[in-house]
Design a protein around this motif. Sequence first.
Motif, PDB file in Angstrom:
ATOM      1  N   HIS A 105       0.829  -1.209   0.000  1.00 48.19           N
ATOM      2  CA  HIS A 105       0.000   0.000   0.000  1.00 48.19           C
ATOM      3  C   HIS A 105       0.865   1.262   0.000  1.00 48.19           C
ATOM      4  O   HIS A 105       0.538   2.237  -0.678  1.00 48.19           O
ATOM      5  N   LEU A 106       1.971   1.245   0.746  1.00 49.34           N
ATOM      6  CA  LEU A 106       2.874   2.401   0.730  1.00 49.34           C
ATOM      7  C   LEU A 106       3.445   2.627  -0.670  1.00 49.34           C
ATOM      8  O   LEU A 106       3.543   3.767  -1.137  1.00 49.34           O
ATOM      9  N   ALA A 107       3.819   1.533  -1.341  1.00 51.55           N
ATOM     10  CA  ALA A 107       4.352   1.658  -2.708  1.00 51.55           C
ATOM     11  C   ALA A 107       3.286   2.205  -3.650  1.00 51.55           C
ATOM     12  O   ALA A 107       3.574   3.063  -4.497  1.00 51.55           O
ATOM     13  N   LEU A 108       2.046   1.733  -3.507  1.00 50.64           N
ATOM     14  CA  LEU A 108       0.951   2.253  -4.336  1.00 50.64           C
ATOM     15  C   LEU A 108       0.761   3.751  -4.108  1.00 50.64           C
ATOM     16  O   LEU A 108       0.648   4.519  -5.068  1.00 50.64           O
ATOM     17  N   TYR A 109       0.713   4.160  -2.856  1.00 52.65           N
ATOM     18  CA  TYR A 109       0.531   5.581  -2.551  1.00 52.65           C
ATOM     19  C   TYR A 109       1.679   6.413  -3.112  1.00 52.65           C
ATOM     20  O   TYR A 109       1.462   7.503  -3.661  1.00 52.65           O
ATOM     21  N   ALA A 110       2.921   5.904  -2.978  1.00 50.42           N
ATOM     22  CA  ALA A 110       4.082   6.648  -3.485  1.00 50.42           C
ATOM     23  C   ALA A 110       3.996   6.828  -5.004  1.00 50.42           C
ATOM     24  O   ALA A 110       4.220   7.928  -5.523  1.00 50.42           O
ATOM     25  N   LEU A 111       3.657   5.758  -5.720  1.00 52.69           N
ATOM     26  CA  LEU A 111       3.569   5.855  -7.175  1.00 52.69           C
ATOM     27  C   LEU A 111       2.350   6.646  -7.621  1.00 52.69           C
ATOM     28  O   LEU A 111       2.407   7.348  -8.639  1.00 52.69           O
ATOM     29  N   ALA A 168      -2.424  -4.220 -10.530  1.00 53.22           N
ATOM     30  CA  ALA A 168      -2.827  -5.595 -10.865  1.00 53.22           C
ATOM     31  C   ALA A 168      -2.511  -6.537  -9.698  1.00 53.22           C
ATOM     32  O   ALA A 168      -3.326  -7.407  -9.365  1.00 53.22           O
ATOM     33  N   GLY A 169      -1.352  -6.346  -9.065  1.00 52.17           N
ATOM     34  CA  GLY A 169      -1.002  -7.154  -7.898  1.00 52.17           C
ATOM     35  C   GLY A 169      -1.948  -6.916  -6.735  1.00 52.17           C
ATOM     36  O   GLY A 169      -2.321  -7.853  -6.013  1.00 52.17           O
ATOM     37  N   HIS A 170      -2.333  -5.668  -6.548  1.00 59.63           N
ATOM     38  CA  HIS A 170      -3.278  -5.300  -5.486  1.00 59.63           C
ATOM     39  C   HIS A 170      -4.616  -6.017  -5.692  1.00 59.63           C
ATOM     40  O   HIS A 170      -5.171  -6.603  -4.762  1.00 59.63           O
ATOM     41  N   ILE A 171      -5.116  -5.999  -6.913  1.00 55.04           N
ATOM     42  CA  ILE A 171      -6.366  -6.686  -7.233  1.00 55.04           C
ATOM     43  C   ILE A 171      -6.202  -8.193  -7.029  1.00 55.04           C
ATOM     44  O   ILE A 171      -7.057  -8.852  -6.428  1.00 55.04           O
ATOM     45  N   MET A 173      -4.125  -9.800  -5.091  1.00 54.07           N
ATOM     46  CA  MET A 173      -4.019 -10.171  -3.672  1.00 54.07           C
ATOM     47  C   MET A 173      -5.368 -10.057  -2.962  1.00 54.07           C
ATOM     48  O   MET A 173      -5.676 -10.863  -2.085  1.00 54.07           O
ATOM     49  N   ALA A 174      -6.164  -9.070  -3.338  1.00 57.44           N
ATOM     50  CA  ALA A 174      -7.502  -8.962  -2.736  1.00 57.44           C
ATOM     51  C   ALA A 174      -8.323 -10.201  -3.074  1.00 57.44           C
ATOM     52  O   ALA A 174      -9.050 -10.728  -2.217  1.00 57.44           O
ATOM     53  N   LEU A 175      -8.193 -10.708  -4.297  1.00 55.85           N
ATOM     54  CA  LEU A 175      -8.908 -11.920  -4.695  1.00 55.85           C
ATOM     55  C   LEU A 175      -8.294 -13.160  -4.041  1.00 55.85           C
ATOM     56  O   LEU A 175      -9.002 -14.073  -3.631  1.00 55.85           O
ATOM     57  N   TRP A 176      -6.968 -13.178  -3.929  1.00 58.40           N
ATOM     58  CA  TRP A 176      -6.263 -14.297  -3.290  1.00 58.40           C
ATOM     59  C   TRP A 176      -6.717 -14.470  -1.845  1.00 58.40           C
ATOM     60  O   TRP A 176      -6.907 -15.589  -1.371  1.00 58.40           O
ATOM     61  N   HIS A 177      -6.909 -13.380  -1.165  1.00 46.70           N
ATOM     62  CA  HIS A 177      -7.299 -13.440   0.249  1.00 46.70           C
ATOM     63  C   HIS A 177      -8.753 -13.870   0.450  1.00 46.70           C
ATOM     64  O   HIS A 177      -9.184 -14.040   1.584  1.00 46.70           O
ATOM     65  N   ARG A 178      -9.489 -14.054  -0.610  1.00 47.37           N
ATOM     66  CA  ARG A 178     -10.861 -14.551  -0.488  1.00 47.37           C
ATOM     67  C   ARG A 178     -10.891 -16.061  -0.259  1.00 47.37           C
ATOM     68  O   ARG A 178     -11.924 -16.611   0.080  1.00 47.37           O
ATOM     69  N   ARG A 179      -9.752 -16.725  -0.431  1.00 43.67           N
ATOM     70  CA  ARG A 179      -9.703 -18.182  -0.256  1.00 43.67           C
ATOM     71  C   ARG A 179      -9.964 -18.565   1.206  1.00 43.67           C
ATOM     72  O   ARG A 179      -9.667 -17.791   2.119  1.00 43.67           O
TER      73      ARG A 179
END
Length: 193
Positions: A105-111, A168-171, A173-179
């Motif tokens: 999330h920090l990397a996303l905010y920075a970019l 794309a990684g953020h999306i 991982m959000a889907l991955w955590h639904r397992r």
Amino acid sequence: MRTSPAQPAASEPVHTSWPAPDSARRYGSVSRFFHWGMALCFALVFAAALAHYFAKDSALDQLLWQAHKPVGALLFLLWILRATWALLHARQRPPHVNLAAHLGHLALYALMLAVPAIALLRQYGSGRAFAPFGIPLMQGHEDKIAWMTELGSLLHGELGWVLLALVAGHIGMALWHRRPGHTNVLPRMLGKP
């Protein structure tokens, strides 16, 4: 016999006011507005960039590319508002699942800050006026500032692709955590319990 309505659990307060505040279990309505509003803007900006890269001068490129700069400027403004909101409500927001999520999330905010800021710097250095959505943001000037345009040309596109990969990684991982067995984080941003 009259029955009373079911009462919510003590740990889950009912919020009937708008905006619904952030809590440890979910993001409030303002945070969700910033998240999903920016997601829509990013979808348009990245669609324009992909069309421009893979189908330059096509009808799709001509249609989408004209929105790239103004929507990018809007994303910069939304980033400022979103980051301010997040800082003001940091103690009320859901915790990160782990350190990797926090760093991501920090990397996303920075970019999300760097990519449009570098584009605006390049725009200013070019000497061209800029009025996104008809709102004068920069007056044109005759002198070009080479270091600004060179920095923008060097970094804006490349960091933009890195940002796309992180989104794309953020999306993903959000889907991955639904397992099963993982912390399902998606309901936090959907406003669901």
